[in-house]
Scaffold this motif. Structure first.
Motif, PDB file in Angstrom:
ATOM      1  N   ALA A 179       0.842  -1.209   0.000  1.00  0.00           N
ATOM      2  CA  ALA A 179       0.000   0.000   0.000  1.00  0.00           C
ATOM      3  C   ALA A 179       0.876   1.258   0.000  1.00  0.00           C
ATOM      4  N   LEU A 180       1.933   1.232   0.791  1.00  0.00           N
ATOM      5  CA  LEU A 180       2.848   2.373   0.833  1.00  0.00           C
ATOM      6  C   LEU A 180       3.550   2.565  -0.506  1.00  0.00           C
ATOM      7  N   LEU A 181       3.944   1.467  -1.127  1.00  0.00           N
ATOM      8  CA  LEU A 181       4.597   1.544  -2.431  1.00  0.00           C
ATOM      9  C   LEU A 181       3.628   2.108  -3.473  1.00  0.00           C
ATOM     10  N   ASP A 182       2.395   1.630  -3.452  1.00  0.00           N
ATOM     11  CA  ASP A 182       1.381   2.148  -4.378  1.00  0.00           C
ATOM     12  C   ASP A 182       1.131   3.639  -4.150  1.00  0.00           C
ATOM     13  N   ASP A 183       1.313   4.077  -2.909  1.00  0.00           N
ATOM     14  CA  ASP A 183       1.110   5.478  -2.551  1.00  0.00           C
ATOM     15  C   ASP A 183       2.334   6.344  -2.867  1.00  0.00           C
ATOM     16  N   GLY A 184       3.420   5.710  -3.317  1.00  0.00           N
ATOM     17  CA  GLY A 184       4.615   6.450  -3.699  1.00  0.00           C
ATOM     18  C   GLY A 184       5.638   6.637  -2.600  1.00  0.00           C
ATOM     19  N   ASP A 185       5.454   5.976  -1.464  1.00  0.00           N
ATOM     20  CA  ASP A 185       6.398   6.096  -0.350  1.00  0.00           C
ATOM     21  C   ASP A 185       7.303   4.862  -0.309  1.00  0.00           C
ATOM     22  N   ALA A 186       8.274   4.838  -1.208  1.00  0.00           N
ATOM     23  CA  ALA A 186       9.146   3.671  -1.341  1.00  0.00           C
ATOM     24  C   ALA A 186       9.964   3.414  -0.078  1.00  0.00           C
ATOM     25  N   ALA A 187      10.445   4.463   0.570  1.00  0.00           N
ATOM     26  CA  ALA A 187      11.272   4.282   1.766  1.00  0.00           C
ATOM     27  C   ALA A 187      10.492   3.586   2.880  1.00  0.00           C
ATOM     28  N   ALA A 188       9.266   4.027   3.126  1.00  0.00           N
ATOM     29  CA  ALA A 188       8.442   3.389   4.152  1.00  0.00           C
ATOM     30  C   ALA A 188       8.046   1.980   3.721  1.00  0.00           C
ATOM     31  N   ALA A 189       7.822   1.786   2.428  1.00  0.00           N
ATOM     32  CA  ALA A 189       7.483   0.461   1.914  1.00  0.00           C
ATOM     33  C   ALA A 189       8.630  -0.514   2.163  1.00  0.00           C
ATOM     34  N   ILE A 190       9.846  -0.062   1.944  1.00  0.00           N
ATOM     35  CA  ILE A 190      11.017  -0.917   2.176  1.00  0.00           C
ATOM     36  C   ILE A 190      11.038  -1.389   3.618  1.00  0.00           C
ATOM     37  N   GLU A 191      10.819  -0.477   4.551  1.00  0.00           N
ATOM     38  CA  GLU A 191      10.845  -0.837   5.968  1.00  0.00           C
ATOM     39  C   GLU A 191       9.813  -1.914   6.286  1.00  0.00           C
ATOM     40  N   GLU A 192       8.591  -1.733   5.794  1.00  0.00           N
ATOM     41  CA  GLU A 192       7.534  -2.702   6.100  1.00  0.00           C
ATOM     42  C   GLU A 192       7.763  -4.035   5.400  1.00  0.00           C
ATOM     43  N   LEU A 193       8.253  -3.992   4.181  1.00  0.00           N
ATOM     44  CA  LEU A 193       8.513  -5.238   3.466  1.00  0.00           C
ATOM     45  C   LEU A 193       9.689  -5.992   4.068  1.00  0.00           C
ATOM     46  N   GLN A 194      10.662  -5.269   4.605  1.00  0.00           N
ATOM     47  CA  GLN A 194      11.744  -5.932   5.330  1.00  0.00           C
ATOM     48  C   GLN A 194      11.203  -6.624   6.572  1.00  0.00           C
ATOM     49  N   ARG A 195      10.235  -6.008   7.227  1.00  0.00           N
ATOM     50  CA  ARG A 195       9.596  -6.650   8.384  1.00  0.00           C
ATOM     51  C   ARG A 195       8.827  -7.896   7.947  1.00  0.00           C
ATOM     52  N   ALA A 196       8.188  -7.822   6.785  1.00  0.00           N
ATOM     53  CA  ALA A 196       7.431  -8.974   6.277  1.00  0.00           C
ATOM     54  C   ALA A 196       8.344 -10.176   6.072  1.00  0.00           C
TER      55      ALA A 196
END
Length: 104
Positions: A29-46
């Motif tokens: 969702a963050l990546l789709d919203d254009g926030d790649a940095a926050a997306a990286i953090e959450e996907l690393q947690r995944a």
């Protein structure tokens, strides 16, 4: 539209439903919203929750690429290919192989 979804997903983090799927959903969702940095953090947690989650590795690679981190994207896809191979997910393995070839 994505802001309420992101907020809802964030509220669930740290609770009984926290896990790879929740973090993957939040990261995408963050990546789709254009926030790649926050997306990286959450996907690393995944992938920390489930190192064999090939879809999360694939999305992590995409997020890294969107953030201009090509070596990190390649690493994520290589690790994702290994996870996919281990689980027999041939389609995900092939997709990440294509992404890697496009980087070269």
């Amino acid at each position: 539209m994505s802001a309420p979804r992101i907020a809802s997903l964030r509220q669930q983090c740290g609770g009984p439903r926290d896990g790879a799927l929740l973090r993957f959903s939040l990261g995408t969702a963050l990546l789709d919203d254009g926030d790649a940095a926050a997306a990286i953090e959450e996907l690393q947690r995944a992938v920390a929750f489930d190192p064999g989650y090939s879809a999360a590795w694939k999305a992590l690679g995409k997020a890294c690429l969107a953030a201009g981190q090509q070596p990190a994207a390649a690493d994520a896809w290589r690790r994702g290919m290994a996870a996919a191979a281990q689980r027999g997910d041939k389609q995900a393995e092939k997709e990440m192989a294509v992404f890697l070839r496009r980087l070269d």
